[in-house]
Design a protein around this motif. Structure first.
Motif, mmCIF file in Angstrom:
data_model
loop_
_atom_site.group_PDB
_atom_site.id
_atom_site.type_symbol
_atom_site.label_atom_id
_atom_site.label_comp_id
_atom_site.label_asym_id
_atom_site.label_seq_id
_atom_site.Cartn_x
_atom_site.Cartn_y
_atom_site.Cartn_z
ATOM 1 N N ASP A 190 -3.528 -6.667 48.402
ATOM 2 C CA ASP A 190 -4.803 -6.296 49.022
ATOM 3 C C ASP A 190 -5.502 -5.148 48.296
ATOM 4 N N ILE A 191 -5.005 -4.769 47.127
ATOM 5 C CA ILE A 191 -5.485 -3.559 46.466
ATOM 6 C C ILE A 191 -6.973 -3.626 46.120
ATOM 7 N N GLU A 192 -7.458 -4.789 45.689
ATOM 8 C CA GLU A 192 -8.864 -4.850 45.289
ATOM 9 C C GLU A 192 -9.798 -4.668 46.483
ATOM 10 N N GLU A 193 -9.447 -5.241 47.606
ATOM 11 C CA GLU A 193 -10.268 -5.040 48.800
ATOM 12 C C GLU A 193 -10.114 -3.611 49.318
ATOM 13 N N PHE A 194 -8.937 -3.044 49.166
ATOM 14 C CA PHE A 194 -8.695 -1.647 49.539
ATOM 15 C C PHE A 194 -9.621 -0.711 48.759
ATOM 16 N N LEU A 195 -9.850 -1.030 47.492
ATOM 17 C CA LEU A 195 -10.719 -0.198 46.673
ATOM 18 C C LEU A 195 -12.146 -0.157 47.215
ATOM 19 N N GLU A 196 -12.547 -1.175 47.968
ATOM 20 C CA GLU A 196 -13.928 -1.303 48.423
ATOM 21 C C GLU A 196 -14.151 -0.797 49.849
ATOM 22 N N LEU A 197 -13.167 -0.120 50.412
ATOM 23 C CA LEU A 197 -13.269 0.305 51.814
ATOM 24 C C LEU A 197 -14.505 1.139 52.105
ATOM 25 N N ARG A 198 -14.926 1.971 51.144
ATOM 26 C CA ARG A 198 -16.032 2.885 51.402
ATOM 27 C C ARG A 198 -17.379 2.360 50.885
ATOM 28 N N LYS A 199 -17.434 1.122 50.434
ATOM 29 C CA LYS A 199 -18.706 0.575 49.952
ATOM 30 C C LYS A 199 -19.692 0.429 51.112
ATOM 31 N N ASN A 200 -20.968 0.540 50.773
ATOM 32 C CA ASN A 200 -22.011 0.423 51.790
ATOM 33 C C ASN A 200 -22.533 -0.999 51.933
ATOM 34 N N THR A 201 -21.947 -1.914 51.210
ATOM 35 C CA THR A 201 -22.323 -3.326 51.320
ATOM 36 C C THR A 201 -21.094 -4.139 51.689
ATOM 37 N N PRO A 224 -5.712 -8.613 34.196
ATOM 38 C CA PRO A 224 -5.487 -7.563 33.197
ATOM 39 C C PRO A 224 -5.408 -6.193 33.866
ATOM 40 N N ALA A 225 -4.441 -5.398 33.486
ATOM 41 C CA ALA A 225 -4.293 -4.065 34.078
ATOM 42 C C ALA A 225 -5.554 -3.230 33.865
ATOM 43 N N THR A 226 -6.190 -3.399 32.700
ATOM 44 C CA THR A 226 -7.412 -2.629 32.424
ATOM 45 C C THR A 226 -8.553 -3.027 33.352
ATOM 46 N N THR A 227 -8.582 -4.277 33.791
ATOM 47 C CA THR A 227 -9.624 -4.717 34.727
ATOM 48 C C THR A 227 -9.484 -3.997 36.060
ATOM 49 N N LEU A 228 -8.249 -3.930 36.560
ATOM 50 C CA LEU A 228 -8.013 -3.235 37.821
ATOM 51 C C LEU A 228 -8.272 -1.733 37.659
ATOM 52 N N TRP A 229 -7.868 -1.174 36.529
ATOM 53 C CA TRP A 229 -8.085 0.255 36.258
ATOM 54 C C TRP A 229 -9.576 0.582 36.252
ATOM 55 N N ARG A 230 -10.370 -0.267 35.591
ATOM 56 C CA ARG A 230 -11.816 -0.040 35.554
ATOM 57 C C ARG A 230 -12.406 -0.092 36.961
ATOM 58 N N LYS A 231 -11.920 -1.019 37.778
ATOM 59 C CA LYS A 231 -12.448 -1.106 39.141
ATOM 60 C C LYS A 231 -12.062 0.134 39.946
ATOM 61 N N MET A 232 -10.847 0.649 39.721
ATOM 62 C CA MET A 232 -10.433 1.889 40.386
ATOM 63 C C MET A 232 -11.404 3.027 40.049
ATOM 64 N N LEU A 233 -11.704 3.168 38.767
ATOM 65 C CA LEU A 233 -12.578 4.256 38.329
ATOM 66 C C LEU A 233 -14.007 4.037 38.805
ATOM 67 N N THR A 234 -14.455 2.785 38.812
ATOM 68 C CA THR A 234 -15.807 2.478 39.277
ATOM 69 C C THR A 234 -15.971 2.826 40.748
ATOM 70 N N MET A 235 -15.015 2.420 41.552
ATOM 71 C CA MET A 235 -15.099 2.716 42.986
ATOM 72 C C MET A 235 -14.960 4.217 43.251
ATOM 73 N N LEU A 236 -14.121 4.881 42.483
ATOM 74 C CA LEU A 236 -13.977 6.328 42.630
ATOM 75 C C LEU A 236 -15.310 7.016 42.347
ATOM 76 N N PHE A 237 -16.003 6.554 41.316
ATOM 77 C CA PHE A 237 -17.289 7.147 40.955
ATOM 78 C C PHE A 237 -18.366 6.798 41.984
ATOM 79 N N GLU A 238 -18.387 5.552 42.424
ATOM 80 C CA GLU A 238 -19.461 5.104 43.307
ATOM 81 C C GLU A 238 -19.281 5.551 44.749
ATOM 82 N N THR A 239 -18.055 5.589 45.239
ATOM 83 C CA THR A 239 -17.831 5.876 46.661
ATOM 84 C C THR A 239 -17.007 7.134 46.902
ATOM 85 N N GLY A 240 -16.437 7.712 45.836
ATOM 86 C CA GLY A 240 -15.578 8.892 46.004
ATOM 87 C C GLY A 240 -14.155 8.551 46.357
#
Length: 938
Positions: A448-459, A531-547
């Motif tokens: 569930d990690i990818e959906e977990f990353l999106e918990l704070r999204k406004n959409t 790819p591990a880099t794909t998940l890593w990029r999403k982690m950093l993107t969500m961190l930047f966009e939602t904190g």
């Protein structure tokens, strides 16, 4: 305004845009002293005129412009009401100041300039009228006292009160401050409003000179004394008044059911004689107002404590189990009232009370069953009720699509339950004193990690969003290795691979490879790769966009944990500095407090080692006492705390030390100071714990720990390096002789499984009046907003240096406002000062990581490390967080990035506007400096 502006058009536009507001309890003081109704519509009209002066009448019909005027008016009215939440009279000048500030905050600099010009023109006209002979004298003002008695305003007494507040502060202007105070008074003013007016007048001058910060605090102190003691008492009179106030406060609060009756058994004469009224003068305005609003006990809505009584009450509450209670209470009082050390907020809130929940942090692991999940949510509610910050480990809960054996159905995964956790934190706040705060942790291999990353999204689906809680990634080293190597990463459901959560290092890697083989063979119901880099990029993107989610590292937390013989660290806490084992049977608990490093710095620029040793020794005793005195809302927390006895001693005022040492934060010298300062704190903390072990006994789970094996925290770096296979860059140098401590631990053991953790200290550093935790300077001049109101914060060290250079004047104040507290673009400031007083977003964040790595060497837990990045890019964040991992950091906290409202100002000069900028308005990716979540531990 310009003559071309159609005044009637502005009036119509302003009336249409004026927001509805409950202003029935507010009045306006006009410049001639008349008191009239407070009318927000007049603010709307004035703002409309300012916009029309810039944009022209053709824009008056614009709906967006009307909406903008309405929002700005609402902002200004809201700020005025926050300053006087109980109603009252507001001077017209203060109203106009708030209008300017609202325009500045909104980025409407041209409109603000038009408004300023309008004010200046009218001020000149009034000055010309004032030059003419006055028709008659202004009548004396009448003051209405609380008992209904009317009496003339005693201007001489008011002048004496202002002069007393300015005593010893030559920068403060008594007559100017008195004039500002009188300006806000009117005939029939309430007596308490007179004191409040003096406080507000002094507060408005803090930006001119930090001395007024202390003047404001002293004026507030006078009002507090009148409230608590039922009569005005001077500073000189407090030597006699304080002992009586202590007795009255303790007994009165016991009678009111607020304090533990056991406190009545103390020797009040002995404790009263130890009180030091002079320490009241150590407070700045923000610190004293924070204590008064949020910490002092109240009976029937009236404060029943003063600062020294408060500190003694906390000390008494922490000394209840001591043999010589009075001696220890005085020792603890000395530490708190001197500001050498400050206990965390829950301890200050609740020490000596009937429910003395003194601990700061609770860490829980949720079980993979409906009963286990809702038992965990119930535990959250009970712990939050008594002011605890929460860290929840959700990795054991099965992923979306997993089989439910009891119903033959399919699981919805972790996310829907986190929505319930979010709403529970909102519903059950921390004792009615601050917001409930919780952080959910999930390990990176969970499906569930990818959906977990999106918990704070406004959409997206709001049923799968959690906007009020925090989240954090719990990242195993194997993931980082695969990111660096560009390899694939596999996701599983813990229903099939649950033992991964209990494994670390090489054992984890071997088991993970086993499950990957099963997944490739089609033997797992839930399995996929990316790819591990794909998940890593999403982690950093969500961190930047939602904190969120924050990035925390599982293996360093475990491989360097002193308690690895008894289980696994499954998560950190709300603020990412606590790393303790959790299980189905144990809720980890940590008790916090912080040493004020600046108080231990000598004039020669060295840490006073003997002073620091005394402070740390007493502080560790206080923290150890918390464990036995604490009220535990749930048994699993009591069992864990008594078995392992962890505490978290931290530091604050790191940036203040650098300023006094004249060391820029971004320098090798600052990194070296971080290293040697933390080494000394660690040495004395571990020494104090082994001394307590000799006196009181070792903690029950000591045998088998790293301590018992002779492995100190700095030694455990080797364990991490071995597991990493070389992917670790940590300095391992020492400056102290650790051998005597090693021998002592071998003989007597340790009283506490864990001793050190650096918490955010957002609120307690405000109380003490120093820089928070290990934070760099945010801005050199800004407005801090918190639950107690709005406060001008100015860097005293900078002002002192600018005065010495002959550069501190009104133009410099205006430039600091205009450039958001930064010296970088102020040409006349020398380069040396620019480097020394660089602000957080001007520092390369790699320096923050390097300093944190040096501290982490000595710390048996972790640090709340915020990273500040201006103009973040994916490449920059990738390099920064990889560096944090390579440098051996256990956790990171908020990523702070500049919001759009902090864009570079391209027009105008600094100094046009008389409004202090607030911190940048929070965007989704920005955590405001005094966010209650950030201060939940401290």
């Amino acid at each position: 305004m310009q003559s071309t502006v159609d005044s009637q058009l502005a009036t119509e536009m302003g009336r249409a845009a004026a927001p509805a507001a409950d202003v029935i309890h507010y009045m306006t003081i006009r410049r001639n002293g008349d008191v009239v109704a407070f009318e927000p519509v007049k603010i709307s009209i004035a703002v409309s005129k300012a916009f029309l002066a810039v944009a022209g009448g053709s824009h008056a019909a614009s709906a967006s412009l009307r909406d903008k005027v309405a929002r700005l008016t609402e902002t200004a009215v809201g700020a005025l009401m926050r300053r006087k939440p109980d109603g009252g009279a507001i001077h017209i000048e203060e109203i106009q100041d708030q209008v300017e500030l609202a325009l500045m905050r909104a980025g409407e600099h041209d409109v603000a300039r038009a408004y300023v010009l309008y004010r200046e023109a009218h001020a000149k006209a009034r000055a010309a009228e004032a030059a003419e002979p006055a028709a008659e004298a202004v009548p004396a003002l009448t003051v209405v006292h609380a008992d209904g008695r009317h009496a003339p305003l005693d201007v001489a007494a008011l002048r004496a009160e202002v002069a007393a507040a300015c005593a010893g502060l030559p920068e403060a202007d008594v007559e100017a401050l008195l004039a500002d105070t009188l300006k806000n008074l009117y005939d029939g003013v309430a007596a308490e409003e007179v004191s409040r007016s003096a406080v507000l007048a002094a507060r408005a001058r803090i930006e001119q000179d930090p001395a007024y910060d202390y003047v404001t605090a002293r004026l507030l102190l006078g009002a507090l004394r009148a409230e608590v003691l039922c009569e005005p008492v001077s500073q000189a009179g407090m030597a006699a008044a304080y002992p009586h106030a202590l007795v009255r406060s303790i007994r009165g609060n016991i009678d009111a059911g607020l304090l533990n009756p056991e406190l009545a058994s103390f020797d009040f004469a002995r404790l009263g004689a130890a009180l030091k009224p002079s320490r009241d003068l150590k407070f700045g305005y923000l610190g004293l107002q924070t204590l008064a609003d949020r910490y002092f006990l109240h009976v029937a809505g009236v404060r029943s404590e003063l600062p020294q009584v408060f500190f003694m009450r906390v000390a008494m509450g922490l000394a209840l189990n001591e043999t010589d209670r009075e001696a220890r209470a005085i020792e603890f009082y000395e530490l708190l009232s001197s500001f050498d050390f400050m206990s965390s907020t829950p301890t200050l809130f609740n020490a000596g009370t009937r429910h003395s929940q003194l601990s700061s942090c609770y860490l829980t692991t949720l079980a993979d069953s409906l009963e286990g999940i809702f038992d965990g949510i119930k535990d959250n509610a009970l712990l939050s009720k008594f002011a605890g910050g929460l860290g929840n480990d959700w990795t054991p809960v099965r992923a979306l699509g997993s089989h439910i054996r009891g119903t033959n159905g399919v699981s919805q995964g972790v996310i829907p339950f986190l929505k319930v956790v979010n709403d529970t934190a909102v519903a059950v706040n921390q004792g009615g004193k601050r917001k409930g705060a919780v952080c959910a942790y999930l390990e990176t291999w969970h499906a569930d990690i990818e959906e977990f990353l999106e918990l704070r999204k406004n959409t997206g689906d709001e049923r799968r969003r959690a906007h009020d809680m925090n989240s954090a990634n719990w990242i195993p080293d194997l993931f980082m290795k695969r990111v660096i190597a560009g390899e694939e990463w596999s996701l599983f459901s813990p229903a099939e691979t649950g033992d991964l959560h209990e494994l670390t290092g090489a054992a984890f890697e071997a088991r993970y490879a086993h499950y990957e083989a099963l997944g490739r063979a089609g033997k797992l119901a839930v399995y996929r790769t990316l790819p591990a880099t794909t998940l890593w990029r999403k982690m950093l993107t969500m961190l930047f966009e939602t904190g969120h989610p924050w990035l925390t590292f599982k293996d360093p937390c475990n491989l360097r944990s002193p308690q690895q013989h008894l289980g696994v660290v499954h998560s950190s806490n709300l603020c990412t500095e606590i790393t303790l084992n959790t299980s189905a049977d144990e809720i980890a608990v940590c008790n916090l407090g912080s040493v004020n490093l600046a108080a231990h710095l000598t004039d020669s620029g060295e840490l006073d080692d003997a002073h620091l040793a005394r402070t740390v020794s007493t502080a560790m005793r206080m923290l150890d006492n918390v464990i036995d005195l604490n009220y535990y809302p749930v048994d699993k927390a009591r069992n864990a705390n008594l078995r392992h006895r962890p505490v978290g001693l931290g530091i604050m005022a790191f940036q203040d030390c650098l300023h006094r040492l004249r060391i820029p934060y971004a320098s090798d010298a600052a990194v070296a100071f971080a290293d040697r300062a933390m080494e000394r704190v660690a040495y004395h903390a571990y020494w104090a714990s082994t001394m307590l072990a000799e006196e009181r006994g070792r903690y029950p789970s000591y045998e088998g720990s790293l301590w018992s094996r002779g492995i100190l925290p700095q030694d455990s770096i080797a364990l991490l390096a071995e597991a990493r296979g070389g992917l670790l860059e940590m300095d391992r140098s020492e400056t102290l002789n650790w051998q005597p401590l090693r021998e002592r631990i071998a003989r007597h053991g340790m009283r506490n499984s864990n001793c050190l953790a650096i918490a955010p200290t957002a609120t307690i550093s405000n109380i003490v009046g120093v820089s928070a935790s290990i934070e760099p300077t945010y801005q050199n001049l800004f407005v801090k907003s918190n639950l107690s109101g709005e406060f001008t914060v100015i860097n005293e060290h900078l002002v002192r240096d600018l005065k010495a250079a002959g550069l501190w004047d009104e133009v410099m104040v205006a430039d600091l406002k205009y450039f958001d507290g930064s010296l970088g673009r102020i040409d006349r400031v020398p380069g040396e000062l620019k480097a020394l007083y660089v602000t957080a977003f001007e520092i390369d964040a790699k320096w923050l990581v390097e300093a944190a790595s040096r501290r982490q060497k000595w710390i048996d837990q972790a640090q709340s490390l915020n990273l500040y990045v201006a103009g973040a890019s994916g490449k920059l964040l990738d390099e920064l967080y990889k560096l944090a991992w390579l440098k051996g950091l256990k956790t990171t906290y908020y990523l702070r990035t500049l919001a759009a409202t902090s864009a570079e100002k391209s027009t105008g000069r600094g100094g046009e506007l008389n409004a202090v900028p607030t911190a940048p308005e929070p965007e989704a990716r920005f955590c405001s400096i005094d966010n209650p979540d950030c201060e939940a531990c401290q």
